[in-house]
Design an enzyme around this catalytic site. Structure first.
Site, PDB file in Angstrom:
ATOM      1  N   GLY A  57       1.339   3.840   4.081  1.00  0.00           N
ATOM      2  CA  GLY A  57       2.308   3.016   3.359  1.00  0.00           C
ATOM      3  C   GLY A  57       3.456   3.824   2.773  1.00  0.00           C
ATOM      4  O   GLY A  57       4.625   3.445   2.885  1.00  0.00           O
ATOM      5  N   ARG A 103     -19.544  12.766  13.536  1.00  0.00           N
ATOM      6  CA  ARG A 103     -20.116  12.137  12.348  1.00  0.00           C
ATOM      7  C   ARG A 103     -21.207  11.116  12.654  1.00  0.00           C
ATOM      8  O   ARG A 103     -22.234  11.091  11.990  1.00  0.00           O
ATOM      9  CB  ARG A 103     -18.997  11.468  11.558  1.00  0.00           C
ATOM     10  N   HIS A 150     -18.016   5.373   4.804  1.00  0.00           N
ATOM     11  CA  HIS A 150     -16.875   6.230   4.515  1.00  0.00           C
ATOM     12  C   HIS A 150     -15.564   5.685   5.061  1.00  0.00           C
ATOM     13  O   HIS A 150     -14.532   5.738   4.408  1.00  0.00           O
ATOM     14  CB  HIS A 150     -17.162   7.597   5.131  1.00  0.00           C
ATOM     15  N   GLY A 158       0.840  -1.207   0.000  1.00  0.00           N
ATOM     16  CA  GLY A 158       0.000   0.000   0.000  1.00  0.00           C
ATOM     17  C   GLY A 158       0.863   1.240   0.000  1.00  0.00           C
ATOM     18  O   GLY A 158       1.917   1.287   0.629  1.00  0.00           O
ATOM     19  N   GLY A 199      -0.676   4.518   0.326  1.00  0.00           N
ATOM     20  CA  GLY A 199      -1.411   5.685   0.807  1.00  0.00           C
ATOM     21  C   GLY A 199      -0.545   6.415   1.816  1.00  0.00           C
ATOM     22  O   GLY A 199       0.667   6.219   1.863  1.00  0.00           O
ATOM     23  N   GLU A 228      -5.639   2.973   8.263  1.00  0.00           N
ATOM     24  CA  GLU A 228      -7.026   2.510   8.388  1.00  0.00           C
ATOM     25  C   GLU A 228      -7.109   0.987   8.483  1.00  0.00           C
ATOM     26  O   GLU A 228      -8.084   0.449   9.010  1.00  0.00           O
ATOM     27  CB  GLU A 228      -7.851   3.022   7.194  1.00  0.00           C
TER      28      GLU A 228
END
Lengths: 224, 636, 257
Positions: free
Chosen positions: B46, B331, B401, B41, B43, B425
């Site tokens: 990563g 949220r 989300h 990964g 992102g 995440e």
């Protein structure tokens, strides 16, 4: 000197050469046009102007060499860029949306340049060669420069070619003028719109200015 | 027998990380290049981990299924990143960020992890600025901040509406620098399909080359997963089309525990559905709630256009129910409130949407200010919907989300499998049952820049793992299993398309394991998912071959995992007989509809162990709250 | 809400792999005007899959116009007829019933087709890996507010940094030049004080790699700017030219690459 070679052969280096030689040619055209305008003031004015150039011949020769170099580099580099840029897209699009995203002036630089090149060869062959090589002494004595020029402007196909070439010159200059600034790295929100306007005005003055002579003399039938 | 050891260091919470860093073992600089580390990964977590491990001198192999590391979905985060800098002098501190995050997570996160996150948050901003991230600034040249949901201080740093993009460009640039220097080797268009575990330790991965179809094996001393969340189990979510759970799910099936799978975040401000062909849901940044007011009509099935509904007939329900946080309520609470009013029939035109209105803000601040703050978001909205939000209120509705759940990790971010680290995440660690806005970017970068570089060295020095050759029988075995699965998928040739089955799964998940859950629904969901899984293996149709680009095959492989994960999410939701954060069980609520937590019985992390035949064993890590005492989470 | 359905004829470029010859294949589709362009292709693919046929390969990921993965040439324009959006943000309401839509991949020597509409844009990353960064190790950063940056400078750097690296500039340019992309990356870092130490080395190295990859040169037609989904300005190309010329002609200490 390896760095210079690297620079001149890099993508930006080649553009730089186009811009710097182009800029020189832009200035040359202004002087050329001012000189030619003497045609409108009759044979004495024009012949006098050519004669003045004759007086400072050694300086003119030096400028001509620089001019030659500018033309050669501009044309050689332009051709090389065109070839390389063709190679960068081996498969063309079936549908081309370039009319939506760019101006005709910018897209036709190679075509307008090529036709101007053909014109240039003819132009040199007629005026430059006649003035300089074909028994110049005799011409000078007889003040025949004016007659030669006006004589050519009676030939319809020559005039037509001249006009077409000048329209394309206008196209070429309209893009080339602002393009040179961009290549030199001069682009700002503040000045670029002004530069673009100046470029267009310059291109129109050049195209109309140079084309006005053959048109005038063709229509007036060469009357003094 | 698995024993969950959180490895939280002793001592005062403000000294834990400092002491721990000193106690962690080190690797001699000259020896670091002898260690190979796989990072999956690219992102924020990563890319930052790859960069940092590369900077230290490890030999890093980084994998992404994208064509470029720059495309990971962190890029889509709009609003911002939190940091306890207190540049605004409004009373922020590390402790307050820690407090807000634990409370925001509804007391289901590990205190020590959260404190550490708050502690390094300031360093993240420093690091990003030094890399050239163009954060928003004030005229004096100093950094600007905005507010976000769940906080009463302005601690969110932002770069217009594209903060995630700018942070990712920064992290990937740092990684690119290491690629340039030769410490990181990047493998693009490779999707991790399995984890290789030898003698209980993670030793490598098996990936599919998405261009040639080849199944490739890579070994390392340690494996780091930073592969994001699993919201796409709902089919429609704000996640990118290719986000998937495959890397963590298949690692789970190789022995890694999956923690709190039912903790999913439904984001309150997304664009409502337009029709059956919809492929994903688009998020509108939560930052819009800084100036936008959320409302619905007071009348059921009100078919009037929004601008025709007079002020006194509008119900600004968030401001009414939660006066102190108002439109900036967290949220989970905002999403549920939206669902409530829509269930009452008071949604937009009686349907599933509420208004987000900028009329008053434009009146107060002028159109120019609003344009400067949200111009690009308004443009996006208009492009998609065809409505102009300067004139007509936006229509929004909640959408899946973010997933707080993920692979279980200890304080060192290592899973129960030695050598398998999980960042961002993909792990479960910091957000409890609900994540606050602008905290995901913070966690991804904290894990990658500031935690893994320390804890990785400790693992290598204390476990002294060896590098196994990829010709090892276990590598061969895993590779064969992966190839078998591919072959099987291609040979079913049934009648249903992958998306068709995925959409059906998504509907089950949204209806029964979505914003509100109950025992009956969850039980139904479990049996429906099992049936659907069976149907998948008999009736899916995957055209093409496995020897070149085959996007249907890629999606089918991911769907296998969603069909299994979906069941575990329902099982976890059924097990958790309480309401907390994003997990709302209808049986457990106060009379006013607020979530009713059960701290006595459920103050634990539910870590599930995969057993044969889709059975799971529950392991509990008890959560102890020494500093932020659990209380009813009130934003009133 | 009108529930009109658009009937369209698609002419899509299909190509088995990099070495094979491609051609256009016709498809008829019916689609809701509310659907996005890529959702229209999803539906087509779903139909093809249900018939056991290989779907059209095209790339997309975030579908919010920020990841830069998607990119199709639609009726001759990268990302389609609407300015300032990526392909994924294009909606069918911009087309008329009965339209014929030509869909081609980005075409450039440096972006070879992998399959159908999917191209290899890894050249961009090779350029970035040759200096498109600021060398700042984790751990040594000073407090973020120690470097005040004027708002307009930060804002201009952001304008450049907004580039999503989709490659539409290359696709739109008649010379398949990558200069808008490269200049955006160079300007983002070169405008900021943090990027100054490596400013000239960076531009020198990145241009070298860009030239080696077979992208064309810029002839200032500005088609790139017109088609860029993020509206990146060509003023950054000018800025890059300036920096490159300075790097080559001025700097004495720079090692020549």
């Amino acid at each position: 000197m390896n760095w210079l070679n690297n620079f001149l052969n890099s993508s930006i280096g080649k553009k730089f050469v186009m811009a710097i030689t182009g800029s020189f040619l832009l200035i040359f055209l202004i002087i050329h046009l001012i000189g030619n305008i003497t045609l409108f003031f009759g044979p004495d004015a024009f012949n006098g102007y050519v004669k003045t150039l004759d007086v400072i011949k050694p300086l003119i020769r030096v400028i001509e060499l620089v001019l030659l170099a500018a033309f050669v580099f501009h044309i050689f580099n332009g051709f090389r860029l065109w070839l390389e840029n063709k190679r960068a897209r081996p498969v063309e699009y079936k549908i081309n949306g370039s009319t939506e995203n760019s101006s005709i002036f910018s897209r036709t630089m190679f075509i307008s340049g090529s036709i101007i090149f053909i014109f240039l060869v003819l132009h040199l062959g007629t005026f430059f060669w006649r003035f300089n090589v074909h028994d110049p002494q005799q011409l000078a004595d007889a003040h025949q420069y004016y007659d030669i020029v006006v004589g050519f402007f009676q030939i319809w196909w020559y005039v037509l070619l001249y006009i077409i070439a000048m329209i394309l010159l206008g196209f070429h200059l309209n893009h080339g003028f602002q393009s040179a600034f961009q290549t030199f790295g001069l682009n700002s929100k503040k000045y670029t719109p002004l530069i673009k306007k100046l470029g267009t005005i310059y291109a129109i003055i050049m195209a109309v200015g140079f084309a006005s002579m053959p048109i005038y003399f063709f229509l007036s039938g060469g009357v003094k | 027998m698995i024993k969950l050891e959180s490895k939280v260091p002793s001592g005062n919470i403000s000294e834990k990380w400092t002491n721990h860093k000193f106690n962690l073992k080190l690797i001699n600089p000259a020896n670091k290049r002898k260690y190979t580390i796989i990072v999956v990964g690219t992102g924020l977590a990563g890319a930052s981990a790859s960069a940092t491990l590369g900077e230290l001198g490890y030999n890093v192999l980084t994998f992404t299924f994208h064509d470029s590391a720059r495309r990971a979905h962190s890029i889509a985060a709009q609003g911002g990143i939190n940091a306890a800098k207190n540049y605004q002098n409004d009373g922020d501190s590390v402790y307050r960020l820690f407090y807000d995050t634990v409370k925001g997570g509804d007391f289901r996160a590990r205190e020590a992890n959260v404190y550490r996150l708050a502690e390094v948050s300031g360093n993240i901003i420093d690091q990003c600025v030094s890399q050239g991230v163009p954060f928003a600034r004030e005229y004096g040249g100093l950094l600007d901040n905005r507010s976000f949901g769940g906080a009463q201080v302005s601690r969110t740093f932002y770069a217009r509406g594209q903060t995630g993009q700018q942070l990712l460009i920064g992290a990937v640039a740092s990684m690119n620098r290491q690629i340039d220097l030769g410490t990181v080797k990047l493998f693009t268009r490779r999707e991790m399909l399995d984890l290789v575990v030898i003698d209980g330790q993670a030793k490598g991965i098996v990936v599919r080359n998405l261009v040639t179809g080849e199944i490739e094996k890579y070994s390392a001393h340690a494996v780091v997963l930073a592969t994001g969340g699993y919201s796409n189990v709902f089919f429609l979510s704000t996640n990118a089309m290719n986000c998937n759970t495959t890397a963590i799910w298949r690692s789970h099936k190789r022995g890694a525990l999956f923690a709190n799978p039912c903790f999913t975040q439904i984001h309150p401000t997304c664009l409502p559905l337009h029709g059956e062909s919809q492929s994903k849901l688009t998020l509108m940044s939560e930052s819009l709630r800084n100036d936008g007011r959320v409302w619905v009509s007071k009348i059921k099935n009100d078919m009037r256009q929004p601008n025709d509904i007079p002020e006194e007939e509008r119900d600004y329900y968030l401001e009414r129910k939660y006066p102190s946080f108002g439109n900036l309520s967290p949220r989970d609470i905002s999403s549920r409130a939206a669902k409530e009013v829509c269930d009452e029939g008071r949604g937009v035109l009686g349907g599933e949407a509420v208004y987000l209105d900028f009329r008053d803000a434009i009146k107060r601040l002028g159109r120019n200010v609003i344009e400067e703050r949200y111009g690009n978001l308004f443009e996006i909205y208009e492009t998609i919907t065809g409505d102009n939000p300067y004139q007509v209120p936006m229509k929004i509705y909640p959408a899946p989300h973010y997933t707080m759940g993920g692979l279980w990790v200890d304080y060192n971010l290592m899973s129960n499998l030695p050598g398998l680290f999980v960042l961002g995440e993909a792990n479960f660690s910091d957000h409890g049952a609900n994540r606050l806005g602008a905290s995901a970017l913070m966690q991804g970068l904290a894990d990658g820049y500031f935690i893994i570089p320390y804890t990785m060295g400790d693992y290598l020095a204390s476990y002294k793992p060896t590098l196994v050759d990829t010709s090892h029988p276990e590598f061969e075995k895993v590779k064969n299993e992966v190839q078998e699965t591919t072959k099987k998928l291609l040979s079913i040739k049934g009648k249903r398309t992958v998306d068709d089955i995925h959409k059906q799964l998504g509907r089950i998940m949204w209806d029964k394991v979505g914003m509100a859950r109950n025992e009956k629904g969850l039980k139904e969901a479990i049996s429906q998912i099992r049936n659907l899984r069976e149907e998948f293996w008999t009736s899916v149709n995957v055209p093409g071959s496995g020897d070149d680009v085959n996007q249907t095959l890629e999606r089918a492989g991911r769907l296998i995992d969603y069909l299994e994960l979906g069941e575990l999410m329902a099982i976890d939701a059924l097990n958790r007989n309480e309401s907390c954060g994003g997990h709302f069980r209808e049986e457990y609520q106060y009379e006013d509809g607020e979530a009713k937590r059960d701290d006595e019985n459920y103050s634990y992390v539910a870590a599930w162990e995969f057993k044969e035949n889709f059975n799971w064993e529950l392991h509990k890590e008890n959560l102890v709250f020494e500093y932020v005492k659990p209380a009813v989470r009130s934003y009133k | 809400m009108e529930t009109k359905i658009l009937k369209l004829k698609l002419k899509i470029w299909r190509q088995k792999n990099a070495n094979s010859v491609g051609s256009f294949v016709d498809y008829d589709v019916s689609v809701s005007p509310d659907a996005s362009f890529l959702e229209m292709l999803d539906e087509l693919n779903n139909k093809l899959e249900s018939q056991g046929l290989e779907p059209v390969v095209f790339e997309s990921d975030c579908r919010e116009g920020i990841c830069g993965t998607c990119g199709l040439v639609i009726n001759g324009q990268p990302h389609g007829p609407i300015p300032r959006i990526a392909t994924c943000q294009l909606h069918m309401r911009n087309f008329k019933d009965g339209d014929t839509i030509w869909i081609e991949p980005f075409r450039a020597k440096a972006f070879p087709v992998i399959k159908d509409l999917m191209v290899d844009r890894s050249g961009f990353d090779k350029i970035l890996q040759a200096g498109g960064y600021i060398s700042a190790n984790v751990g040594g950063a000073q407090d973020a507010n120690m470097i005040p940056i004027p708002k307009d400078v930060a804002s201009e750097a952001f304008d450049a940094a907004a580039c999503i690296g989709c490659g539409a500039c290359v696709a739109a340019c008649k010379n398949a030049s990558a200069m808008l992309f490269v200049s955006a990356k160079i300007s983002h870092l070169g405008l900021l004080p943090q990027g100054q130490p490596e400013r000239y080395r960076r531009v020198d190295r990145m241009i070298k790699v860009m030239d080696e990859l077979g992208f064309g040169s810029c002839t200032n037609t500005y088609a790139c700017e017109a088609e860029c989904p993020k509206g990146i300005s060509v003023k950054f190309i000018a800025r890059m030219n300036r920096d490159y010329i300075a790097a080559k002609l001025k700097s004495k200490t720079l090692e020549q690459v």
